[in-house]
Scaffold this active site. Structure first.
Site, PDB file in Angstrom:
ATOM      1  N   LYS A   9       0.825  -1.203   0.000  1.00  0.00           N
ATOM      2  CA  LYS A   9       0.000   0.000   0.000  1.00  0.00           C
ATOM      3  C   LYS A   9       0.868   1.266   0.000  1.00  0.00           C
ATOM      4  CE  LYS A   9      -3.657  -2.393   2.554  1.00  0.00           C
ATOM      5  NZ  LYS A   9      -4.464  -2.372   3.791  1.00  0.00           N
ATOM      6  N   PHE A  57     -16.232   2.772   6.892  1.00  0.00           N
ATOM      7  CA  PHE A  57     -14.828   3.069   6.614  1.00  0.00           C
ATOM      8  C   PHE A  57     -14.475   3.009   5.131  1.00  0.00           C
ATOM      9  CE2 PHE A  57     -15.138  -1.410   7.938  1.00  0.00           C
ATOM     10  CZ  PHE A  57     -14.610  -2.057   6.824  1.00  0.00           C
ATOM     11  N   ARG A  85      -0.615 -14.743   4.078  1.00  0.00           N
ATOM     12  CA  ARG A  85      -1.426 -14.123   5.134  1.00  0.00           C
ATOM     13  C   ARG A  85      -0.701 -14.206   6.484  1.00  0.00           C
ATOM     14  NH1 ARG A  85      -5.916 -11.086   4.141  1.00  0.00           N
ATOM     15  NH2 ARG A  85      -6.896 -11.932   5.985  1.00  0.00           N
ATOM     16  N   THR A  91      -4.612  -7.836  10.772  1.00  0.00           N
ATOM     17  CA  THR A  91      -4.966  -6.542  10.179  1.00  0.00           C
ATOM     18  C   THR A  91      -4.476  -5.369  11.020  1.00  0.00           C
ATOM     19  OG1 THR A  91      -6.902  -7.541   9.155  1.00  0.00           O
ATOM     20  CG2 THR A  91      -6.893  -5.145   9.333  1.00  0.00           C
ATOM     21  N   ARG A 102       3.424  -6.776   9.337  1.00  0.00           N
ATOM     22  CA  ARG A 102       2.724  -5.751  10.119  1.00  0.00           C
ATOM     23  C   ARG A 102       3.247  -5.673  11.551  1.00  0.00           C
ATOM     24  NH1 ARG A 102      -3.138  -7.363   7.679  1.00  0.00           N
ATOM     25  NH2 ARG A 102      -3.044  -6.066   5.801  1.00  0.00           N
ATOM     26  N   ASN A 112      -1.606  -0.110   7.412  1.00  0.00           N
ATOM     27  CA  ASN A 112      -1.088  -1.451   7.728  1.00  0.00           C
ATOM     28  C   ASN A 112      -0.259  -2.071   6.607  1.00  0.00           C
ATOM     29  OD1 ASN A 112      -3.117  -2.267   6.001  1.00  0.00           O
ATOM     30  ND2 ASN A 112      -4.310  -3.332   7.562  1.00  0.00           N
ATOM     31  N   HIS A 115      -1.595  -5.620   1.574  1.00  0.00           N
ATOM     32  CA  HIS A 115      -2.836  -6.381   1.418  1.00  0.00           C
ATOM     33  C   HIS A 115      -2.476  -7.731   0.828  1.00  0.00           C
ATOM     34  CE1 HIS A 115      -6.819  -7.619   0.059  1.00  0.00           C
ATOM     35  NE2 HIS A 115      -6.218  -7.959  -1.064  1.00  0.00           N
TER      36      HIS A 115
END
Length: 149
Positions: A9, A57, A85, A91, A102, A112, A115
């Site tokens: 991101k 959100f 993952r 998250t 993370r 965070n 993705h």
């Protein structure tokens, strides 16, 4: 071979974490088959986060993902969806285990870093949304026989 979609991101790109994130997936033995730097459009952002459209959100997600460049990637390998993952972590970075992306680099749930697709159907949808088939490269790494039986 299983494939997954991973996106670094805007916060991960701005913080210079692209190489560190890619290295974690490569070190695990997964194969990069698609990679591009994208300035995400409003349309792509809304399509990517479509399942959250009615959530409060949603506007913030769209605003954030369009705020700067994103590194979009497709990775493949045995069990890559679940393994990616785990490597990414929970998250909320404050709940993520040390050793995860993370957990090591994140602080705020709204920033965070990365993705990752959460299942095979999602991976297929996201890969098709972000990449054309011609942008994915099928190749065999020289190390493959050292990773898979």
């Amino acid at each position: 071979m299983e494939r997954t979609f991973i996106a670094i991101k805007p916060d991960g790109v701005q913080r210079g974490l692209v190489g560190s994130i890619i290295q974690r997936l490569e070190s695990r033995g997964y194969q990069l088959v698609g990679l591009k730097l994208v300035q995400v459009s409003q349309e792509l952002a809304e399509a990517h986060y479509a399942e959250h459209r009615e959530r409060p959100f949603f506007p913030g997600l769209v605003k954030f993902i369009t705020s700067g460049p994103v590194v979009a990637m497709v990775w493949q390998g045995k069990g890559v969806i679940a393994a990616a993952r785990k490597l990414i972590g929970k998250t909320n970075p404050l709940d993520a285990e040390p050793g995860t992306i993370r957990g090591d680099f994140g602080i705020d749930i709204g920033r965070n870093l990365v993705h990752g697709s959460d299942g095979p159907e999602t991976a297929q949808r996201e890969i098709a949304l972000w990449f054309q088939e011609s942008e994915l490269v099928n190749w065999t790494p020289a190390t493959q026989s050292w990773i898979y039986e």
